[in-house]
Scaffold this motif. Sequence first.
Motif, PDB file in Angstrom:
ATOM      1  N   MET A  33     -11.703 -43.411  -8.913  1.00  0.00           N
ATOM      2  CA  MET A  33     -12.314 -43.651  -7.603  1.00  0.00           C
ATOM      3  C   MET A  33     -11.262 -44.021  -6.575  1.00  0.00           C
ATOM      4  N   THR A  37     -10.264 -41.569  -3.426  1.00  0.00           N
ATOM      5  CA  THR A  37     -10.416 -42.106  -2.079  1.00  0.00           C
ATOM      6  C   THR A  37      -9.088 -42.041  -1.340  1.00  0.00           C
ATOM      7  N   THR A  40      -8.585 -38.622   0.027  1.00  0.00           N
ATOM      8  CA  THR A  40      -9.372 -38.323   1.231  1.00  0.00           C
ATOM      9  C   THR A  40      -8.753 -38.970   2.464  1.00  0.00           C
ATOM     10  N   LYS A 101     -27.440 -44.158 -11.272  1.00  0.00           N
ATOM     11  CA  LYS A 101     -28.333 -44.713 -10.260  1.00  0.00           C
ATOM     12  C   LYS A 101     -27.597 -44.917  -8.936  1.00  0.00           C
ATOM     13  N   ALA A 102     -26.319 -45.258  -9.013  1.00  0.00           N
ATOM     14  CA  ALA A 102     -25.514 -45.429  -7.794  1.00  0.00           C
ATOM     15  C   ALA A 102     -24.923 -44.083  -7.356  1.00  0.00           C
ATOM     16  N   LYS A 103     -25.469 -43.007  -7.922  1.00  0.00           N
ATOM     17  CA  LYS A 103     -25.052 -41.635  -7.599  1.00  0.00           C
ATOM     18  C   LYS A 103     -23.564 -41.395  -7.812  1.00  0.00           C
ATOM     19  N   GLN A 104     -23.036 -41.949  -8.883  1.00  0.00           N
ATOM     20  CA  GLN A 104     -21.627 -41.711  -9.192  1.00  0.00           C
ATOM     21  C   GLN A 104     -21.514 -40.508 -10.124  1.00  0.00           C
ATOM     22  N   MET A 113     -12.985 -33.207  -8.977  1.00  0.00           N
ATOM     23  CA  MET A 113     -12.913 -33.582  -7.568  1.00  0.00           C
ATOM     24  C   MET A 113     -11.469 -33.946  -7.206  1.00  0.00           C
TER      25      MET A 113
ATOM     26  N   ARG B  13     -27.733 -42.044   1.756  1.00  0.00           N
ATOM     27  CA  ARG B  13     -28.478 -43.252   1.412  1.00  0.00           C
ATOM     28  C   ARG B  13     -28.683 -43.303  -0.100  1.00  0.00           C
ATOM     29  N   GLY B  14     -28.419 -44.451  -0.694  1.00  0.00           N
ATOM     30  CA  GLY B  14     -28.538 -44.605  -2.147  1.00  0.00           C
ATOM     31  C   GLY B  14     -27.228 -44.360  -2.874  1.00  0.00           C
ATOM     32  N   SER B  15     -26.252 -43.805  -2.166  1.00  0.00           N
ATOM     33  CA  SER B  15     -24.959 -43.527  -2.784  1.00  0.00           C
ATOM     34  C   SER B  15     -23.979 -44.655  -2.473  1.00  0.00           C
ATOM     35  N   PHE B  16     -23.151 -44.991  -3.450  1.00  0.00           N
ATOM     36  CA  PHE B  16     -22.201 -46.079  -3.251  1.00  0.00           C
ATOM     37  C   PHE B  16     -20.762 -45.581  -3.274  1.00  0.00           C
ATOM     38  N   CYS B  17     -19.874 -46.442  -2.799  1.00  0.00           N
ATOM     39  CA  CYS B  17     -18.449 -46.137  -2.704  1.00  0.00           C
ATOM     40  C   CYS B  17     -17.928 -45.522  -4.002  1.00  0.00           C
ATOM     41  N   PRO B  18     -17.155 -44.456  -3.982  1.00  0.00           N
ATOM     42  CA  PRO B  18     -16.696 -43.745  -2.793  1.00  0.00           C
ATOM     43  C   PRO B  18     -17.570 -42.553  -2.388  1.00  0.00           C
ATOM     44  N   GLY B  19     -18.820 -42.532  -2.796  1.00  0.00           N
ATOM     45  CA  GLY B  19     -19.720 -41.416  -2.480  1.00  0.00           C
ATOM     46  C   GLY B  19     -19.747 -41.023  -1.009  1.00  0.00           C
ATOM     47  N   ILE B  21     -17.698 -41.649   1.449  1.00  0.00           N
ATOM     48  CA  ILE B  21     -16.385 -41.185   1.906  1.00  0.00           C
ATOM     49  C   ILE B  21     -16.129 -39.760   1.409  1.00  0.00           C
ATOM     50  N   THR B  22     -16.471 -39.533   0.152  1.00  0.00           N
ATOM     51  CA  THR B  22     -16.259 -38.199  -0.427  1.00  0.00           C
ATOM     52  C   THR B  22     -17.088 -37.161   0.316  1.00  0.00           C
ATOM     53  N   PHE B  25     -15.652 -36.572   3.707  1.00  0.00           N
ATOM     54  CA  PHE B  25     -14.418 -35.792   3.634  1.00  0.00           C
ATOM     55  C   PHE B  25     -14.703 -34.308   3.417  1.00  0.00           C
TER      56      PHE B  25
END
Lengths: 163, 82
Positions: A33, A37, A40, A101-104, A113, B13-19, B21-22, B25
Amino acid sequence: MTQLKTEEKGEQTSRLLVILSKGTMDMVYPALMIANTGATMGKEVHMFFTFWGLDAINKRKVDSLKVAPVGNPGMPMPNILGMIPGMTAMATRMMKGRMAKAKQPSVHELFKMAKDLGVKLHACSTTMEVMNTPRETLIDEVDDVVGAATMLSLGEGGQIIFI
Amino acid sequence: MSALQPHKVLDCRGSFCPGPITELFKAYRSAQLGDVIELLATDPAAKADITAWAQKSGNEVLDVVDEQGYIRILVKVTKKRS
């Protein structure tokens, strides 16, 4: 693809070197991560994989990295319970669920990526020998196999993060 | 809203770092100079992170609007790399 490198324009590029020496999910995720980052933000980013960090770029292991409840006082259970068979799998499942859940993205997706963003992946030659991990066992995204001197020169003048 | 029409809206919405930003970008890479990208986020780190990204990459945060339960950030592409 837009090239991130600012060198071509004669501007100064800031560098970031992330050294990963651990192969558990809770170590690999932050390393990737931070690297992605950094890319970017226009940094020239290198990742160096040594010791158990090599597991993160091992074809057979990259999709099955684990979280260890043993020796991890941050886990929401008495540490001794971590020794019970199945606890590592459970902790790993829990972590994967939370991350989703945190969309990772998954670790392997983060590597893809990283490549897309121009991050360079370097494997440690000594560790490959010690851990009996030849080049063909590593994921295709890996750029090259290097030693400590190369790694240090890649990080020279930039930020270095050791995990 | 004002006359400012974003060229692209990213719902993070619902996405956390680095979502966020990615996502920003990715949109930035395919954007033209002068484009405005709107990003919606619930991540409490998004405001500071995107401001830091813009500063570092030479782009401009036009506005940060607090909505109900999320923020709306408008970023103008003022610098493209090669």
